[in-house]
Design a protein around this motif. Structure first.
Motif, short mmCIF file in Angstrom:
data_model
loop_
_atom_site.label_atom_id
_atom_site.label_comp_id
_atom_site.label_asym_id
_atom_site.label_seq_id
_atom_site.Cartn_x
_atom_site.Cartn_y
_atom_site.Cartn_z
N PHE A 136 0.83 -1.19 0.00
CA PHE A 136 0.00 0.00 0.00
C PHE A 136 0.87 1.25 0.00
N ILE A 137 0.48 2.21 -0.83
CA ILE A 137 1.26 3.43 -1.01
C ILE A 137 0.65 4.56 -0.17
N GLU A 138 1.49 5.20 0.62
CA GLU A 138 1.09 6.37 1.40
C GLU A 138 1.39 7.63 0.59
N PRO A 139 0.55 8.67 0.71
CA PRO A 139 -0.67 8.75 1.51
C PRO A 139 -1.87 8.13 0.80
N ALA A 140 -3.00 8.07 1.49
CA ALA A 140 -4.21 7.52 0.91
C ALA A 140 -4.69 8.38 -0.26
N LEU A 141 -5.35 7.74 -1.21
CA LEU A 141 -5.97 8.49 -2.31
C LEU A 141 -7.06 9.41 -1.77
N PHE A 142 -7.91 8.85 -0.93
CA PHE A 142 -9.03 9.58 -0.33
C PHE A 142 -9.25 9.04 1.08
N VAL A 143 -9.94 9.81 1.88
CA VAL A 143 -10.38 9.35 3.19
C VAL A 143 -11.89 9.22 3.15
N GLN A 144 -12.37 8.01 3.38
CA GLN A 144 -13.81 7.74 3.32
C GLN A 144 -14.37 7.69 4.74
N SER A 145 -15.50 8.37 4.94
CA SER A 145 -16.10 8.44 6.27
C SER A 145 -17.46 7.77 6.29
N ALA A 146 -17.73 7.05 7.37
CA ALA A 146 -19.06 6.51 7.62
C ALA A 146 -19.84 7.58 8.37
#
Length: 271
Positions: A109-119
């Motif tokens: 897995f490559i940092e940083p994340a593409l997006f941050v998904q929230s519930a």
């Protein structure tokens, strides 16, 4: 004597280096795939079902330009199939995946994340209840999309405590919320907002503070011929630059509007 054996020696050396040469050639072009039912991050284009579109696809295009490398995005058929293809090395990159111990065995897995998904918990504005976190949901019946998956913490809690009814579409879930059949809807912020706008319900509902958030990452298959420390470092550097440019929110908003304009063609199920 030397001239006599030179052709045979050159042929032997060519045979030894050809696999590496082939691997190097493949790295002039990377192939990516992802979950085809993950709007507004990624979904099938209804006008061209073989093509994946969305915020992740747009970000991948920007990444390819920054790297000066050709990256083809192809559809694998399902999230599970996409993960299998990347884990086996048949495809190089996986878009929008949650890191866990099982995936880390075959993916980098490559940092940083593409997006941050929230519930996010969505409620009717005229039926807001006291809310400060998970414990305040236990006494209320909620709705969630079947097979939805936001974060490891949510998986654990939802399977043991929260009374959630699984439904097949966001439209159905929103109608249940509108009729008072459920007290809340647990869903991804941009997807729920787009679906509510399409139904003319956005003014009736409001989001409560996010329950959990988790990154959606770009991953490289460990068995990919292109998976090298240099490639991973370059991907991380360019992703960090794109992240610093603050493009994530605008890409998500634009693609949520695009998805809504197409008639919400694919269930927003993040797995």
């Amino acid at each position: 004597m030397q001239n006599r054996f030179l052709p045979a020696l050159l042929a032997l050396l060519a045979g030894l280096v050809s696999p590496m040469a082939g691997a190097a050639a493949t790295c002039e072009r990377l192939v990516a795939t992802g979950d085809p039912e993950q709007p507004p991050y990624l979904w099938r284009d209804p006008q061209n079902p073989g093509q994946l579109i969305g915020a992740s696809a747009d970000l991948l295009e920007l990444l390819a330009k920054a790297l000066d490398v050709k990256i083809d995005l192809i559809r694998s058929g399902s999230r599970v199939r996409a993960e299998e293809n990347v884990a086996s090395g048949r495809i190089d990159l996986l878009l929008g995946s949650f890191p866990d111990s099982a995936r880390r065995a075959s993916l980098d897995f490559i940092e940083p994340a593409l997006f941050v998904q929230s519930a996010v918990v969505w409620v009717r504005k005229d039926r807001v209840f006291p809310y400060g976190g998970w414990s305040d949901l236990y006494g209320h019946r909620g709705a969630i999309l079947a097979n939805d998956r936001f974060a490891r913490e949510f998986d654990l809690l939802s399977s043991t405590a929260l009374p959630l009814e699984e439904v097949s579409t966001l439209s159905e879930a929103l109608r249940m919320l509108q009729r008072g059949e459920v007290a809340y809807l647990l869903g991804e912020r941009h997807a729920v907002q787009a679906a509510a706008e399409s139904l003319g319900m956005l003014a009736e509902i409001q989001p409560l503070p996010p329950l959990v958030s988790e990154g959606l990452y770009l991953a490289v298959g460990r068995d990919s011929a292109c998976n090298t420390p240099d490639l991973r470092a370059r991907l991380a550097t360019r992703l960090a630059e794109l992240d610093a440019a603050g493009l994530a929110e605008s890409l998500l908003q634009r693609n949520a509007a695009r998805w809504k304009a197409q008639g919400l063609p694919s269930s927003p199920v993040a797995k």
